[in-house]
Design an enzyme around this catalytic site. Structure first.
Site, PDB file in Angstrom:
ATOM      1  N   GLY A  52      16.457  -9.076  33.179  1.00  0.00           N
ATOM      2  CA  GLY A  52      15.170  -9.621  33.594  1.00  0.00           C
ATOM      3  C   GLY A  52      14.174  -8.525  33.870  1.00  0.00           C
ATOM      4  O   GLY A  52      14.437  -7.350  33.602  1.00  0.00           O
ATOM      5  N   ASN A  53      13.013  -8.891  34.388  1.00  0.00           N
ATOM      6  CA  ASN A  53      11.993  -7.901  34.742  1.00  0.00           C
ATOM      7  C   ASN A  53      11.309  -8.327  36.044  1.00  0.00           C
ATOM      8  O   ASN A  53      11.591  -9.385  36.595  1.00  0.00           O
ATOM      9  CB  ASN A  53      10.998  -7.709  33.593  1.00  0.00           C
ATOM     10  CG  ASN A  53      10.236  -8.969  33.264  1.00  0.00           C
ATOM     11  OD1 ASN A  53       9.464  -9.470  34.081  1.00  0.00           O
ATOM     12  ND2 ASN A  53      10.463  -9.517  32.079  1.00  0.00           N
ATOM     13  N   ARG A  54      10.411  -7.488  36.515  1.00  0.00           N
ATOM     14  CA  ARG A  54       9.838  -7.659  37.850  1.00  0.00           C
ATOM     15  C   ARG A  54       8.610  -8.567  37.910  1.00  0.00           C
ATOM     16  O   ARG A  54       7.962  -8.662  38.941  1.00  0.00           O
ATOM     17  CB  ARG A  54       9.457  -6.300  38.435  1.00  0.00           C
ATOM     18  CG  ARG A  54      10.634  -5.434  38.747  1.00  0.00           C
ATOM     19  CD  ARG A  54      10.183  -4.180  39.467  1.00  0.00           C
ATOM     20  NE  ARG A  54      11.266  -3.233  39.635  1.00  0.00           N
ATOM     21  CZ  ARG A  54      12.196  -3.317  40.584  1.00  0.00           C
ATOM     22  NH1 ARG A  54      12.152  -4.314  41.456  1.00  0.00           N
ATOM     23  NH2 ARG A  54      13.149  -2.425  40.648  1.00  0.00           N
ATOM     24  N   SER A  55       8.269  -9.214  36.816  1.00  0.00           N
ATOM     25  CA  SER A  55       7.087 -10.082  36.862  1.00  0.00           C
ATOM     26  C   SER A  55       7.281 -11.210  37.883  1.00  0.00           C
ATOM     27  O   SER A  55       8.304 -11.893  37.878  1.00  0.00           O
ATOM     28  CB  SER A  55       6.843 -10.693  35.479  1.00  0.00           C
ATOM     29  OG  SER A  55       5.845 -11.679  35.574  1.00  0.00           O
ATOM     30  N   ALA A 115       5.675 -12.168  31.018  1.00  0.00           N
ATOM     31  CA  ALA A 115       6.297 -10.890  30.663  1.00  0.00           C
ATOM     32  C   ALA A 115       7.560 -11.219  29.874  1.00  0.00           C
ATOM     33  O   ALA A 115       8.609 -11.527  30.442  1.00  0.00           O
ATOM     34  CB  ALA A 115       6.633 -10.094  31.918  1.00  0.00           C
TER      35      ALA A 115
END
Ligand code: C5P
Length: 232
Positions: A29-32, A94
């Site tokens: 995943g990512n930090r969005s 994102a």
């Protein structure tokens, strides 16, 4: 900012980071946080639009139809379906550029037994990745020569030896073929998860740019809609 200047318009906004599952308990995943996309959806609804928000983050917004997705492939399907009769599509999500090549239907174990002697293999696995589709580019392509929908992209850029944040933004706007690009400067403590944002809004075919912020994500949203309204 005209209250009601999006009335009768159908708007689709994507938000949040995609999660690409490895097995039933793990994902890439990512930090969005989804906050900017949710603010865009709320601002469009306040200006009278009929809004569909396609998001991976929890959303409880009055007057917005929320479609919840997790992966890039789910986001892609939801966006193509919703874009079909939209006046404006905003890709604020994102999207993970890559996803695991395979999904393990049961949890990947730390150690696995190998051989009849029950010896354990505790070497670290290698995760193979495959590219996700570029949904924004696909939406531009499937629009073809039709003027609708207006397509807005986001870009998170840092300046480097090859150019400034704006240089990279202009190049991306041309490359992606969308109508508007909202450029975020990213780096330490900037943008991801924050309540404020600083952006530059670029329009294809125009040398002008609109700088906004530092301002709340709500104020940034209204500035983006101000630009979009001039194109409708
Ligand atoms: O190329 P880059 O990831 O910087 O482009 C960002 C823009 O493209 C955002 O609007 C994002 O939502 C969109 N995007 C996409 N599909 C991808 C990657 C990014 O739609 N696979």
């Amino acid at each position: 900012q005209g209250r009601g200047d999006l009335s009768g318009r159908r708007v689709v906004v994507s938000a949040g980071g995609t999660r690409e599952p490895l097995d039933p308990v793990r994902y890439l995943g990512n930090r969005s946080s989804g906050k900017q996309g949710h603010a865009l959806a709320a601002a469009a609804a306040a200006r009278g639009a009929q809004v569909t928000l396609v998001t991976s983050a929890a959303a409880d917004l009055p007057d917005v139809d929320v479609v919840t997705i997790e992966t890039a492939l789910q986001l892609r399907d939801a966006m193509h379906a919703a874009a079909a009769d939209a006046d404006v599509v905003v890709m604020a999500a994102a999207v993970a550029d890559f996803r695991p090549a395979t999904y393990a239907p049961s949890k990947i174990k730390k150690t696995h037994e190998v051989g009849p002697d029950g010896a354990e293999d505790d070497s670290a696995p290698t995760i193979a990745l495959v590219r996700n589709p570029d949904i924004l580019a696909e939406l531009v392509e499937s629009r073809g020569a039709s003027p609708a929908p207006i397509i807005v992209g986001f870009a998170a850029e840092t300046g480097d030896e090859n150019g400034s944040v704006l240089d990279h933004g202009r190049a991306k706007l041309e490359r992606k073929g969308c109508d508007v690009l909202v450029v975020n400067e990213v780096g330490e403590g900037k943008t991801f998860g924050a309540d404020d944002n600083t952006v530059t809004v670029l329009r294809r075919g125009s040398a002008e740019s609109v700088e906004v912020g530092p301002a709340t994500k709500a104020a940034v949203s209204d500035a983006v809609w101000d630009v979009v309204v001039t194109l409708l």
